[in-house]
Design a protein around this motif. Sequence first.
Motif, PDB file in Angstrom:
ATOM      1  N   LEU A 108      10.281   2.317  18.615  1.00  0.00           N
ATOM      2  CA  LEU A 108      10.302   2.618  16.832  1.00  0.00           C
ATOM      3  C   LEU A 108      11.913   2.174  16.228  1.00  0.00           C
ATOM      4  O   LEU A 108      12.680   2.309  16.648  1.00  0.00           O
ATOM      5  CB  LEU A 108      10.623   4.462  16.487  1.00  0.00           C
ATOM      6  N   VAL A 109      10.993   0.904  15.740  1.00  0.00           N
ATOM      7  CA  VAL A 109      12.230   0.627  15.051  1.00  0.00           C
ATOM      8  C   VAL A 109      12.764   1.096  13.457  1.00  0.00           C
ATOM      9  O   VAL A 109      11.767   1.467  12.811  1.00  0.00           O
ATOM     10  CB  VAL A 109      12.278  -0.895  14.275  1.00  0.00           C
ATOM     11  N   LEU A 110      14.408   2.018  13.214  1.00  0.00           N
ATOM     12  CA  LEU A 110      14.267   2.668  12.350  1.00  0.00           C
ATOM     13  C   LEU A 110      15.197   2.355  11.291  1.00  0.00           C
ATOM     14  O   LEU A 110      15.985   0.972  11.769  1.00  0.00           O
ATOM     15  CB  LEU A 110      15.975   3.645  13.178  1.00  0.00           C
ATOM     16  N   ASP A 111      15.196   2.853  10.066  1.00  0.00           N
ATOM     17  CA  ASP A 111      15.653   2.107   8.706  1.00  0.00           C
ATOM     18  C   ASP A 111      16.787   2.825   8.832  1.00  0.00           C
ATOM     19  O   ASP A 111      17.805   2.823   7.895  1.00  0.00           O
ATOM     20  CB  ASP A 111      14.944   2.150   7.608  1.00  0.00           C
ATOM     21  N   LEU A 112      17.297   3.196   9.668  1.00  0.00           N
ATOM     22  CA  LEU A 112      19.091   3.967   9.644  1.00  0.00           C
ATOM     23  C   LEU A 112      20.228   3.863  10.876  1.00  0.00           C
ATOM     24  O   LEU A 112      19.385   3.335  12.222  1.00  0.00           O
ATOM     25  CB  LEU A 112      18.972   5.699  10.065  1.00  0.00           C
ATOM     26  N   VAL A 113      21.466   3.343  10.662  1.00  0.00           N
ATOM     27  CA  VAL A 113      22.136   2.778  11.524  1.00  0.00           C
ATOM     28  C   VAL A 113      22.275   3.908  12.720  1.00  0.00           C
ATOM     29  O   VAL A 113      23.112   4.501  12.169  1.00  0.00           O
ATOM     30  CB  VAL A 113      23.443   2.607  10.839  1.00  0.00           C
ATOM     31  N   ALA A 114      21.342   4.434  14.297  1.00  0.00           N
ATOM     32  CA  ALA A 114      21.333   5.135  14.225  1.00  0.00           C
ATOM     33  C   ALA A 114      21.740   5.217  15.734  1.00  0.00           C
ATOM     34  O   ALA A 114      22.380   5.996  16.767  1.00  0.00           O
ATOM     35  CB  ALA A 114      19.967   5.882  14.189  1.00  0.00           C
ATOM     36  N   ASN A 115      21.877   4.108  16.248  1.00  0.00           N
ATOM     37  CA  ASN A 115      22.055   3.436  18.157  1.00  0.00           C
ATOM     38  C   ASN A 115      23.462   3.138  17.663  1.00  0.00           C
ATOM     39  O   ASN A 115      23.958   1.954  17.953  1.00  0.00           O
ATOM     40  CB  ASN A 115      21.269   2.520  17.858  1.00  0.00           C
ATOM     41  N   ASN A 116      24.837   4.170  17.618  1.00  0.00           N
ATOM     42  CA  ASN A 116      26.018   4.217  17.677  1.00  0.00           C
ATOM     43  C   ASN A 116      26.328   4.380  18.630  1.00  0.00           C
ATOM     44  O   ASN A 116      25.928   5.258  19.436  1.00  0.00           O
ATOM     45  CB  ASN A 116      26.759   4.972  16.650  1.00  0.00           C
ATOM     46  N   PRO A 117      27.571   4.176  19.264  1.00  0.00           N
ATOM     47  CA  PRO A 117      28.766   5.068  19.844  1.00  0.00           C
ATOM     48  C   PRO A 117      28.370   6.476  20.262  1.00  0.00           C
ATOM     49  O   PRO A 117      28.870   7.173  19.927  1.00  0.00           O
ATOM     50  CB  PRO A 117      29.574   4.723  20.404  1.00  0.00           C
ATOM     51  N   GLY A 118      26.875   7.146  21.642  1.00  0.00           N
ATOM     52  CA  GLY A 118      27.684   8.764  21.383  1.00  0.00           C
ATOM     53  C   GLY A 118      26.397   8.884  21.278  1.00  0.00           C
ATOM     54  O   GLY A 118      25.336  10.293  21.752  1.00  0.00           O
ATOM     55  N   ALA A 119      25.850   8.262  21.248  1.00  0.00           N
ATOM     56  CA  ALA A 119      23.812   8.339  20.146  1.00  0.00           C
ATOM     57  C   ALA A 119      22.897   8.050  20.842  1.00  0.00           C
ATOM     58  O   ALA A 119      21.902   9.186  21.107  1.00  0.00           O
ATOM     59  CB  ALA A 119      23.977   7.897  18.910  1.00  0.00           C
ATOM     60  N   ALA A 120      23.121   7.443  21.635  1.00  0.00           N
ATOM     61  CA  ALA A 120      21.865   7.598  23.077  1.00  0.00           C
ATOM     62  C   ALA A 120      21.622   8.289  23.630  1.00  0.00           C
ATOM     63  O   ALA A 120      22.723   9.324  24.118  1.00  0.00           O
ATOM     64  CB  ALA A 120      22.822   6.071  24.412  1.00  0.00           C
ATOM     65  N   GLY A 121      20.065   8.741  23.650  1.00  0.00           N
ATOM     66  CA  GLY A 121      19.694   9.664  24.241  1.00  0.00           C
ATOM     67  C   GLY A 121      19.270  10.889  23.775  1.00  0.00           C
ATOM     68  O   GLY A 121      19.229  11.730  23.803  1.00  0.00           O
ATOM     69  N   GLY A 122      19.596  10.635  21.882  1.00  0.00           N
ATOM     70  CA  GLY A 122      19.859  11.876  21.200  1.00  0.00           C
ATOM     71  C   GLY A 122      18.301  11.592  20.843  1.00  0.00           C
ATOM     72  O   GLY A 122      17.821  10.910  21.215  1.00  0.00           O
ATOM     73  N   ALA A 123      17.621  12.939  20.097  1.00  0.00           N
ATOM     74  CA  ALA A 123      16.264  13.501  19.718  1.00  0.00           C
ATOM     75  C   ALA A 123      16.229  12.315  18.371  1.00  0.00           C
ATOM     76  O   ALA A 123      16.602  12.663  17.276  1.00  0.00           O
ATOM     77  CB  ALA A 123      16.075  14.780  19.085  1.00  0.00           C
ATOM     78  N   VAL A 124      14.715  11.766  18.130  1.00  0.00           N
ATOM     79  CA  VAL A 124      14.300  11.233  17.019  1.00  0.00           C
ATOM     80  C   VAL A 124      13.045  12.430  16.356  1.00  0.00           C
ATOM     81  O   VAL A 124      11.944  12.063  17.725  1.00  0.00           O
ATOM     82  CB  VAL A 124      14.153  10.169  17.023  1.00  0.00           C
ATOM     83  N   VAL A 125      13.178  13.162  15.606  1.00  0.00           N
ATOM     84  CA  VAL A 125      12.059  13.860  15.324  1.00  0.00           C
ATOM     85  C   VAL A 125      11.287  13.725  13.992  1.00  0.00           C
ATOM     86  O   VAL A 125      11.752  13.139  12.804  1.00  0.00           O
ATOM     87  CB  VAL A 125      12.457  15.774  15.468  1.00  0.00           C
ATOM     88  N   SER A 126      10.019  14.243  13.955  1.00  0.00           N
ATOM     89  CA  SER A 126       9.236  13.977  13.283  1.00  0.00           C
ATOM     90  C   SER A 126       9.357  14.976  12.278  1.00  0.00           C
ATOM     91  O   SER A 126      10.383  16.116  11.632  1.00  0.00           O
ATOM     92  CB  SER A 126       7.471  14.438  13.068  1.00  0.00           C
ATOM     93  N   ALA A 127       8.637  14.767  10.844  1.00  0.00           N
ATOM     94  CA  ALA A 127       8.908  15.401   9.413  1.00  0.00           C
ATOM     95  C   ALA A 127       8.711  17.507   9.770  1.00  0.00           C
ATOM     96  O   ALA A 127       8.914  17.818   9.044  1.00  0.00           O
ATOM     97  CB  ALA A 127       8.604  14.820   8.311  1.00  0.00           C
ATOM     98  N   ASP A 128       8.089  17.258  10.671  1.00  0.00           N
ATOM     99  CA  ASP A 128       7.602  18.805  10.510  1.00  0.00           C
ATOM    100  C   ASP A 128       8.223  19.833  11.733  1.00  0.00           C
ATOM    101  O   ASP A 128       8.106  20.452  12.932  1.00  0.00           O
ATOM    102  CB  ASP A 128       6.251  19.090  10.742  1.00  0.00           C
TER     103      ASP A 128
END
Length: 355
Positions: free
Chosen positions: A192-212
Motif C-alpha cells: 500500500l503506497v501512502l500519501d503521508l510521510v509515515a515511514n519515519n524512524p520508529g514507525a516501522a511495525g506500526g499499524a495502518v487502519v481503515s476508516a472503520d
Amino acid sequence: MVHEQPRSQCIPSQCVPRHSTPSRSLRLTTFLLFVFLANTASAQTSAHDWARTAQSKVVKVYGAGGMKGLEAYQSGFLVSPEGHIATAWSYVLDVEPIVLLDDGRRFEAEIIHFEPSLEIAVLKIDASALPYFELPKIREVQWGDPVLAISNLFNIATGDEAASIMQGRVASIASLDARSGTLKTPYRGEVLVLDLVANNPGAAGGAVVSADGKLAGMLGKELRDSATGVWLNYALPADVFRKTIGDIIAGRATSSAAAKEPQLPRDRSHNLQTLGLVLVPDVLETTPAFVDRVVTGSPAEEQNLRPDDLILLVSGQRTENQRLLKKRLRSIDRRDDVTVTIQRDNDILTVVLKP
C-alpha cells in the motif's frame, strides 16, 4: 389631508401576521439542520472512539541499535489477547526487546519467530485479556481509501502516552517486484503506497487502519529507491502476512528445531571454521551471532560476508544466539551447502555458502 393606508394584497385567510410562528418549511429546515449537526457530532465522536481503540492496540518496542548505534526503538501492534505482537524485523530486535503497552505497562518480550521474506517478526509478552487487531481475510482498503497510520515515530510517545496518528489515503497499490534491483528489500509483492510521510524512524511495525478501525497493514521500514533517491512511504497489506502470523502464533513456524535435530560427528558436520567465519566474543549465553572477521579464501568471503553482519537464519531456522548457531551447524553435513540469512544494516540478505 388624510392619507389612506395601503390595502393588503393578500386574502385574509392567507395573511401571516409579522410575529406569527415559523413556517412549515422553516421548521423543517431547522429540524434537518439539527439532525445534521447531531449526526456530525456523533460521527466525530464515533471516529474518535475507534481511533482511540486502535491506538490502544499499538505498542512501543525498544531494543538494540545495531552495531552502528542506530535508533533503538520502533512500533508494533497486538494480534492476540494473549500478548502476541507483530512488528517489523530490524536491528532493534538484535536482542530480546522491551515492550511498552498503551497503558504504560512494561514487559520483557520474547522473539517467537520471524519471516525474512516479509521482514516481519512476532513477539510474545506475558499478559492476557489485551485489546488486539483481528487479522483480516480480505484486503480492507483499496486505492483512494482514507487510512490512519499509528506508530511511535521519532519516539514521541513515552510511558502511557498514546502512539502518534497520521491521517492520509492509499495513493496506490503497487508491486515492489516491478522495481526489483532499485529497492533494497527482500519482499517482492504488493504494498500500500501512502500519501503521508509515515515511514519515519520508529514507525516501522506500526499499524495502518481503515476508516472503520480495522487493520489494513503494517508500516514498513524506511525504504529509498537507489536509482532516484526518493523515499517510499508504504505498508505491507494485512492479508499478505495474515497466514504467516497465524502459523507463528499456532506454533507451526518455530525456531526451536535446531536444538532438537541430531548432531553429527564434528569431523562430518559444518562449523564456523569450515565456513570461514569468526564471530564477536561469545561472552553471554545470548550473545548475537555478529561476524567479527571473514577468513580469506573461505566460502564466507566468496559470498561477500562482512564484519558486523548478523546471522539470523541457517537453513531457514532462526539462530537467536551464537550457541544455537553452532548447534545448527553441527546438524548439517560438511559436504552440503549452507543457506544463511543475514542482516546488514537495515537490509536482509540470503546467501548460499558452498563448501
